[in-house]
Design a protein around this motif. Structure first.
Motif, short mmCIF file in Angstrom:
data_model
loop_
_atom_site.label_atom_id
_atom_site.label_comp_id
_atom_site.label_asym_id
_atom_site.label_seq_id
_atom_site.Cartn_x
_atom_site.Cartn_y
_atom_site.Cartn_z
N MET A 1 -3.70 3.18 -4.37
CA MET A 1 -4.12 1.85 -3.96
C MET A 1 -3.22 1.36 -2.85
SD MET A 1 -4.28 -1.67 -6.21
CE MET A 1 -5.51 -1.00 -7.31
N SER A 2 -3.78 0.71 -1.92
CA SER A 2 -3.00 0.16 -0.84
C SER A 2 -2.19 -1.00 -1.30
CB SER A 2 -3.94 -0.27 0.30
OG SER A 2 -4.80 -1.27 -0.12
N ASN A 3 -1.21 -1.36 -0.48
CA ASN A 3 -0.35 -2.46 -0.85
C ASN A 3 -1.11 -3.75 -1.01
OD1 ASN A 3 1.89 -0.88 -0.90
ND2 ASN A 3 2.53 -1.33 1.16
N GLY A 4 -2.08 -3.98 -0.18
CA GLY A 4 -2.81 -5.20 -0.27
C GLY A 4 -3.60 -5.32 -1.51
N ALA A 5 -4.00 -4.20 -2.08
CA ALA A 5 -4.79 -4.24 -3.29
C ALA A 5 -4.00 -4.06 -4.53
CB ALA A 5 -5.89 -3.17 -3.20
N SER A 6 -2.74 -3.78 -4.41
CA SER A 6 -1.92 -3.53 -5.58
C SER A 6 -1.75 -4.80 -6.38
CB SER A 6 -0.55 -2.99 -5.15
OG SER A 6 -0.70 -1.77 -4.49
N PRO A 7 -2.05 -4.75 -7.67
CA PRO A 7 -1.91 -5.95 -8.48
C PRO A 7 -0.46 -6.21 -8.79
CG PRO A 7 -2.65 -4.11 -9.84
CD PRO A 7 -2.57 -3.61 -8.43
N GLY A 8 -0.01 -7.42 -8.58
CA GLY A 8 1.34 -7.79 -8.93
C GLY A 8 1.44 -8.23 -10.37
N ALA A 9 2.68 -8.47 -10.80
CA ALA A 9 2.88 -8.90 -12.18
C ALA A 9 2.20 -10.23 -12.46
CB ALA A 9 4.38 -8.99 -12.47
N LEU A 10 2.24 -11.14 -11.47
CA LEU A 10 1.63 -12.45 -11.68
C LEU A 10 0.13 -12.34 -11.85
CD1 LEU A 10 1.98 -15.49 -11.85
CD2 LEU A 10 1.75 -15.60 -9.36
N SER A 11 -0.51 -11.48 -11.05
CA SER A 11 -1.96 -11.33 -11.19
C SER A 11 -2.34 -10.69 -12.52
CB SER A 11 -2.50 -10.47 -10.03
OG SER A 11 -1.98 -9.16 -10.09
N LEU A 12 -1.49 -9.77 -13.01
CA LEU A 12 -1.75 -9.18 -14.32
C LEU A 12 -1.59 -10.21 -15.44
CD1 LEU A 12 -0.01 -5.72 -13.92
CD2 LEU A 12 -2.44 -6.11 -14.24
N LEU A 13 -0.53 -10.99 -15.35
CA LEU A 13 -0.27 -11.97 -16.41
C LEU A 13 -1.30 -13.09 -16.41
CD1 LEU A 13 3.62 -12.24 -16.15
CD2 LEU A 13 2.27 -10.89 -17.74
N THR A 14 -1.88 -13.39 -15.26
CA THR A 14 -2.90 -14.44 -15.18
C THR A 14 -4.32 -13.88 -15.25
OG1 THR A 14 -2.81 -14.36 -12.76
CG2 THR A 14 -1.41 -15.99 -13.88
N LEU A 15 -4.46 -12.59 -15.55
CA LEU A 15 -5.76 -11.96 -15.76
C LEU A 15 -6.66 -12.11 -14.54
CD1 LEU A 15 -6.40 -13.32 -19.38
CD2 LEU A 15 -5.12 -11.30 -18.71
N GLU A 16 -6.10 -11.86 -13.38
CA GLU A 16 -6.86 -12.08 -12.14
C GLU A 16 -8.10 -11.20 -12.06
OE1 GLU A 16 -6.21 -11.65 -7.30
OE2 GLU A 16 -4.49 -11.74 -8.66
N ARG A 17 -7.96 -9.92 -12.44
CA ARG A 17 -9.11 -9.02 -12.31
C ARG A 17 -10.19 -9.37 -13.33
NH1 ARG A 17 -8.15 -3.03 -10.58
NH2 ARG A 17 -7.57 -4.32 -8.82
N SER A 18 -9.82 -9.73 -14.53
CA SER A 18 -10.82 -10.13 -15.53
C SER A 18 -11.56 -11.37 -15.06
CB SER A 18 -10.14 -10.39 -16.88
OG SER A 18 -9.54 -9.22 -17.39
N ARG A 19 -10.82 -12.34 -14.55
CA ARG A 19 -11.47 -13.55 -14.08
C ARG A 19 -12.36 -13.29 -12.88
NH1 ARG A 19 -8.20 -16.71 -11.93
NH2 ARG A 19 -6.21 -15.58 -12.07
N SER A 20 -11.94 -12.38 -12.00
CA SER A 20 -12.76 -12.04 -10.85
C SER A 20 -14.05 -11.34 -11.27
CB SER A 20 -11.97 -11.14 -9.89
OG SER A 20 -12.76 -10.72 -8.81
N LEU A 21 -13.95 -10.50 -12.30
CA LEU A 21 -15.12 -9.78 -12.79
C LEU A 21 -16.15 -10.73 -13.38
CD1 LEU A 21 -16.29 -6.91 -13.31
CD2 LEU A 21 -15.19 -7.02 -15.55
N LEU A 22 -15.70 -11.86 -13.94
CA LEU A 22 -16.60 -12.80 -14.60
C LEU A 22 -16.90 -14.02 -13.74
CD1 LEU A 22 -14.87 -12.70 -18.10
CD2 LEU A 22 -16.94 -11.49 -17.40
N ARG A 23 -16.54 -13.98 -12.45
CA ARG A 23 -16.73 -15.14 -11.60
C ARG A 23 -18.16 -15.18 -11.05
NH1 ARG A 23 -12.06 -14.96 -7.99
NH2 ARG A 23 -10.90 -15.52 -9.89
N THR A 24 -19.12 -15.15 -11.94
CA THR A 24 -20.53 -15.29 -11.61
C THR A 24 -21.15 -16.24 -12.62
OG1 THR A 24 -21.18 -13.41 -12.99
CG2 THR A 24 -20.63 -12.95 -10.69
N ARG A 25 -22.39 -16.67 -12.33
CA ARG A 25 -23.05 -17.58 -13.27
C ARG A 25 -23.29 -16.90 -14.61
NH1 ARG A 25 -28.32 -20.68 -11.26
NH2 ARG A 25 -26.67 -21.51 -9.90
#
Length: 429
Positions: A1-25
């Motif tokens: 994964m590139s640096n820009g796409a690498s998930p940081g600790a903060l994004s993991l702790l705040t569930l950024e990918r889960s929230r992004s996956l569910l960010r639809t109606r």
């Protein structure tokens, strides 16, 4: 994964990918439906909502302040009565129920969305990642069901959930029931750790989710080494969570311990520091290892390893008196106490829990956490080697940790070698 796409600790702790996956109606509606369903079942299981004929002829609402009451965490409370139902909403229990319901909604919805995407795009070689990714969405729900209703009412004491909470944290069911706020803390903490673990799985199998994610799904074979590494990671997380919350459990006693220098050493070093390190190692194996080896300035890494050595030794071995009498003790002290040795030898009586719970306390919380902390402080390569057996590329049977420092194919940064590896794709944390 590139640096820009690498998930940081903060994004993991705040569930950024889960929230992004569910960010639809549809995702938002799914989370809301699952959360409302879980909240309703939790209200019934905790007897906060009682549906049966009552003596009330009209709907009435009252706010109870509970001024001077012992269970201060329940107030203010809202009590609603009606002809066919009674609803009681204590403050902390209601807040906990809302938070846990949202967590269960996110966890189950992520699993369902991922399963749907995988079924729509069947491809060769993705069966095992698909199964792991789908099942991961059910993990937070299963953990939440263990203590379903426990945060709502002491009438749930007959369920196994409160017994698990009490015994895994080294306290008693009576103490937990006398201080039900601890159930709220335990339930939220364990569920959040499950959601973070799910976020890690989504990171590893990110390509299956579509979008611009560049992670290739891991394909480590499920063999004896994989199972050992997975068991070690799970054991570290379980032991770390329960041992960390055991410090909170001490305040559920009828006479909470006073704040002394020895108590601070026990709570901060033995409990929280060692526990958080075990949790991080179990969830973020590569990141934690790299922190120990590459942290700058070097004095910070040396300070962390020194604290791990002291905390781990004090847990896994024996602490001499008078420190043991002041509350800083380890496995050897409790073993002497169980054998009836005198306090002059540093003996400390273990908590009054069942033999199985006591064995797990000694094996996981004292033994596993303590030994892993000591080994990580002295030889981090060997401590984290079994954890790498669950990643891709796989380690070989050799445990050599010397040689030139390789460059990570994922982020282009120099990485100290953990072990020689077989040819394969980039390592997945």
């Amino acid at each position: 994964m590139s640096n820009g796409a690498s998930p940081g600790a903060l994004s993991l702790l705040t569930l950024e990918r889960s929230r992004s996956l569910l960010r639809t109606r549809v995702g938002a509606l799914m989370v809301a439906f699952v959360a409302l369903l879980y909240a309703f079942v939790s209200l019934l299981a905790g007897q906060m909502l009682i549906l049966r004929p009552t003596a009330f002829h009209s709907v009435q609402a009252e706010v109870v302040t509970g001024s001077g009451a012992y269970a201060w965490w329940n107030y203010p409370a809202l009590v609603v009565t009606g002809p066919g139902a009674v609803l009681v909403l204590p403050f902390l229990a209601t807040v906990t129920m809302v938070v846990v319901s949202l967590g269960v909604g996110i966890g189950m919805s992520v699993g369902l969305v991922l399963a749907y995407r995988l079924l729509r795009r069947p491809r060769a070689g993705t069966t095992r990642p698909a199964t792991l990714g789908s099942v991961s969405g059910l993990t937070p729900a299963v953990i939440a069901l263990v203590t379903l209703g426990a945060c709502c009412s002491t009438t749930a004491a007959a369920t196994a959930g409160i017994g698990v909470v009490a015994q895994s944290s080294g306290t008693t069911i009576g103490s937990v029931l006398a201080n039900t706020w601890y159930l709220n803390v335990f339930q939220v903490a364990v569920l959040w750790v499950a959601l973070v673990a799910q976020e890690q799985i989504l990171t590893v199998y990110g390509r299956l989710l579509g979008g611009d994610v560049e992670d290739a799904p891991a394909n480590a074979p499920v063999d004896a080494r994989f199972l050992i590494g997975a068991a070690l990671r799970v054991g570290l997380v379980v032991a770390g969570v329960t041992w960390s919350l055991a410090a909170v459990a001490e305040w559920t006693a009828s006479a909470p311990p006073g704040v002394t220098a020895a108590a601070l050493v026990r709570w901060l070093l033995q409990h929280q520091f060692v526990s958080l390190f075990g949790i991080c190692a179990g969830l973020f194996a590569v990141g934690t290892y790299r922190f120990l080896r590459e942290s700058t300035p070097k004095s910070r890494a040396l300070a962390v390893r020194g604290a791990l050595l002291v905390g781990g030794l004090s847990l896994a071995t024996w602490v001499p008196p008078p420190l043991s009498g002041w509350g800083v003790f380890g496995l050897g002290n409790e073993l002497l106490g169980a054998a009836g040795a005198p306090a002059a030898w540093g003996a400390v009586l273990p908590p009054s829990v069942g033999p199985l719970s006591l064995a797990l306390r000694w094996l996981l919380q004292f033994g596993l956490l303590g030994a892993f902390a000591v080994l990580a402080a002295v030889a981090p390569e060997r401590a984290f080697l079994p954890l790498q057996w669950t990643t891709e590329p796989r380690v070989t049977s050799e445990t050599a940790v010397t040689g030139p420092v390789p460059v990570s194919a994922r982020d282009g940064l120099p990485r100290p070698p953990m072990a020689t590896v077989e040819p394969g794709g980039p390592s997945q944390a």
